[in-house]
Design a protein around this motif. Structure first.
Motif, short mmCIF file in Angstrom:
data_model
loop_
_atom_site.label_atom_id
_atom_site.label_comp_id
_atom_site.label_asym_id
_atom_site.label_seq_id
_atom_site.Cartn_x
_atom_site.Cartn_y
_atom_site.Cartn_z
N ASP A 144 45.84 27.21 38.67
CA ASP A 144 46.83 27.27 39.75
C ASP A 144 48.01 28.17 39.37
O ASP A 144 48.53 28.90 40.22
N ALA A 145 48.44 28.13 38.11
CA ALA A 145 49.55 28.99 37.69
C ALA A 145 49.15 30.46 37.72
O ALA A 145 49.96 31.33 38.07
N LYS A 146 47.91 30.76 37.36
CA LYS A 146 47.45 32.16 37.42
C LYS A 146 47.49 32.67 38.86
O LYS A 146 47.95 33.79 39.12
N HIS A 147 46.99 31.87 39.79
CA HIS A 147 47.00 32.30 41.19
C HIS A 147 48.43 32.44 41.71
O HIS A 147 48.75 33.40 42.43
N LEU A 148 49.28 31.49 41.36
CA LEU A 148 50.69 31.58 41.75
C LEU A 148 51.30 32.88 41.24
O LEU A 148 51.94 33.63 42.00
N CYS A 149 51.13 33.16 39.94
CA CYS A 149 51.80 34.31 39.34
C CYS A 149 51.21 35.63 39.82
O CYS A 149 51.94 36.62 39.99
N GLU A 166 41.06 40.50 45.42
CA GLU A 166 41.95 41.12 44.44
C GLU A 166 42.31 40.17 43.32
O GLU A 166 42.42 40.57 42.15
N ILE A 167 42.49 38.89 43.64
CA ILE A 167 42.74 37.89 42.59
C ILE A 167 41.55 37.84 41.63
O ILE A 167 41.72 37.85 40.40
N GLU A 168 40.36 37.80 42.17
CA GLU A 168 39.16 37.77 41.32
C GLU A 168 39.05 39.04 40.49
O GLU A 168 38.61 38.99 39.32
N ALA A 169 39.48 40.18 41.04
CA ALA A 169 39.43 41.45 40.30
C ALA A 169 40.40 41.42 39.13
O ALA A 169 40.07 41.88 38.02
N PHE A 170 41.60 40.89 39.32
CA PHE A 170 42.56 40.80 38.21
C PHE A 170 42.02 39.90 37.10
O PHE A 170 42.17 40.21 35.91
N ILE A 171 41.40 38.81 37.46
CA ILE A 171 40.87 37.89 36.45
C ILE A 171 39.69 38.54 35.72
O ILE A 171 39.58 38.44 34.49
N ALA A 248 52.45 40.57 33.66
CA ALA A 248 53.34 39.47 34.04
C ALA A 248 52.56 38.19 34.33
O ALA A 248 52.92 37.11 33.86
N TYR A 249 51.45 38.29 35.05
CA TYR A 249 50.82 37.06 35.54
C TYR A 249 50.24 36.22 34.42
O TYR A 249 50.43 35.00 34.37
N ILE A 250 49.54 36.84 33.48
CA ILE A 250 48.82 36.03 32.49
C ILE A 250 49.78 35.47 31.45
O ILE A 250 49.64 34.34 30.99
N GLU A 251 50.81 36.24 31.08
CA GLU A 251 51.78 35.76 30.10
C GLU A 251 52.59 34.60 30.67
O GLU A 251 52.83 33.60 30.00
N VAL A 252 53.04 34.73 31.92
CA VAL A 252 53.87 33.67 32.51
C VAL A 252 53.04 32.43 32.79
O VAL A 252 53.49 31.30 32.53
#
Length: 464
Positions: A144-149, A166-171, A248-252
């Motif tokens: 949930d935090a990954k999707h939020l960020c 796009e979310i799936e592509a980032f992951i 930003a997303y994965i670190e946060v």
């Protein structure tokens, strides 16, 4: 610098297929690997990481020496898959004037003025996130935090949140960064994901130019000049924006989860966070306030202790272009060198009782006496504030240190305040209470299945 024969060779383990065994052992348990080698050899040792001879450097003295020599270590030594997927436009792959111009182009993103402008969006997203979790009664916190960020930083940097694809592509992109071979399906999937994300960011950039949306990266990067004085191309702007959202997303998300893991049994920590928020007039969730109001020394201590005890990753990788000396050891030319924060983080000389979670380490005497309730105490309050920069570098150190750490810390301070105001208690599912399942590379973060069950603050309660 010295290359005399009197220098000692790096201490290391030896034996058949040791390079292969060391690389696999690191990938299985990076933190345990570094701790064991540190205990056996001290803060400077040789090994093989990602199948390349590597010198691991830790502790303030050795790290300070390494940083003074970094100008002679000019080439990226990231694993081949990471190098390819990070692209030539990524600062971690750059050196010299190209790297300096890129870093100058990033700096405005994290100025106090821009951080202030980001606060309303960060606050709104964190309020909605914590309220939704309270309503549902549980959360797969890392997922949930990954999707939020991802959505937060895409909206902040590129003007729009992301689609499901796009979310799936980032992951997929993140998962491919440390593929052991560029021939693996994971790497090819990462390449495809990166291309799709670059294309979607170019579409958003076109909308920005037509005045249909705003995004901090587009606004700042379109004014950037490269090392030759030429404007950044649209392709470079789009790629740099993808990399900003990714970084930003994965670190946060990792830090958000770590803070909750460290504090889930600490009602005293929750009480102190709530007290500090009240003292800073942060009781209304609808008011983002100003940047100065979010200068919360105890909350900052919570996230910094979480970064220290559960660091998201090790150090960066550089390669020596000539022989160098660190702590009396000879590091030959062509060796990968990494300054690893996990070594210093566990040193009692730097952090008394290093296994203890003590946010007070990061508070000045004034803040400690002013913000905390009477009767509390910490024998080493403020000790971490006196450390040299070589003793604490959660975002990396030297020329390639993370420029976005102020934004990450601001985001997590806002998150922690709203979490404590909304959630009274949180506990992992019974089958995960003792052993947390982690993804360890490239970033340490609980696996998507790791779940917290939560007890919200009663409706008639005023934030606990």
């Amino acid at each position: 610098m010295s290359t005399t024969n009197s220098l000692r060779p790096l201490p290391c383990r030896t034996g058949p297929l040791m390079g292969l065994r060391e690389s696999i052992a690191y990938l299985r348990d990076p933190d345990g690997f570094i701790a064991e080698r540190h205990q056996q050899f001290g803060p400077v040792f040789g090994t093989t990481l990602f199948f390349r001879p590597t010198a691991v450097v830790g502790g303030p003295d050795a790290v300070e020496q390494f940083i003074r020599l970094e100008r002679s270590i000019s080439e990226s030594a990231l694993p081949a898959a990471f190098t390819a997927l990070h692209t030539a436009d990524g600062a971690l792959n750059q050196a010299g004037e190209k790297h300096r111009s890129t870093r100058r182009g990033y700096s405005a993103l994290f100025s106090p003025t821009n951080l202030e402008s980001y606060l309303p969006l960060i606050n709104r997203c964190m309020v909605q996130f914590t309220s939704s979790i309270a309503q549902h009664g549980s959360t797969c916190i890392a997922l949930d935090a990954k999707h939020l960020c991802l959505n937060l930083y895409s909206e902040l940097f590129a003007g729009e949140s992301l689609t499901k694809d796009e979310i799936e592509a980032f992951i997929s992109y993140n998962d491919a960064l440390l593929s052991l071979s560029k021939q693996l399906p994971s790497f090819r999937k990462g390449e495809k994901a990166l291309a799709a994300l670059q294309q979607s960011m170019q579409v958003r950039l076109g909308k920005y130019r037509r005045g249909e949306l705003d995004g901090a990266c587009f606004r700042i990067f379109t004014d950037n000049l490269d090392e030759h004085g030429q404007p950044w191309s649209d392709e470079r702007i789009a790629t740099a924006t993808v990399l900003m959202v990714w970084g930003a997303y994965i670190e946060v998300a990792s830090l958000m989860a770590s803070c909750l893991i460290q504090t889930k049994h600490r009602l005293d920590v929750r009480d102190q966070v709530l007290e500090e928020a009240r003292n800073h007039n942060l009781e209304s969730p609808d008011t983002p306030a100003h940047l100065a109001a979010w200068d919360l020394p105890f909350v900052q201590g919570v996230l910094r202790e979480s970064l220290r005890l559960l660091p998201p990753a090790g150090g960066g990788f550089r390669i020596t272009s000539e022989d160098i000396e660190v702590s009396g050891y000879r590091i030959p030319a062509g060796t990968v060198v990494t300054a690893d924060p996990r070594i210093g983080n566990a040193m009692s000389a730097l952090f008394p009782e290093p296994q203890s979670f003590a946010p007070e380490r990061w508070m000045s005497d004034f803040d400690f006496n002013s913000n905390l309730k009477q009767g509390t105490g910490c024998p080493f309050a403020g000790s971490a504030l006196r450390l040299p920069k070589e003793g604490w570098f959660p975002g990396g150190i030297g020329k390639h240190g993370c420029p976005g750490l102020p934004l990450a810390e601001l985001s997590v301070r806002v998150f922690l305040v709203h979490w404590m105001q909304t959630i009274q208690h949180w506990e992992a599912d019974s089958d995960q209470a003792e052993s947390i399942p982690y993804t360890l590379v490239p970033i340490r973060i609980p696996r998507d299945s790791y779940r917290f069950n939560v007890v919200p603050v009663p409706r008639d309660s005023t934030f606990g």
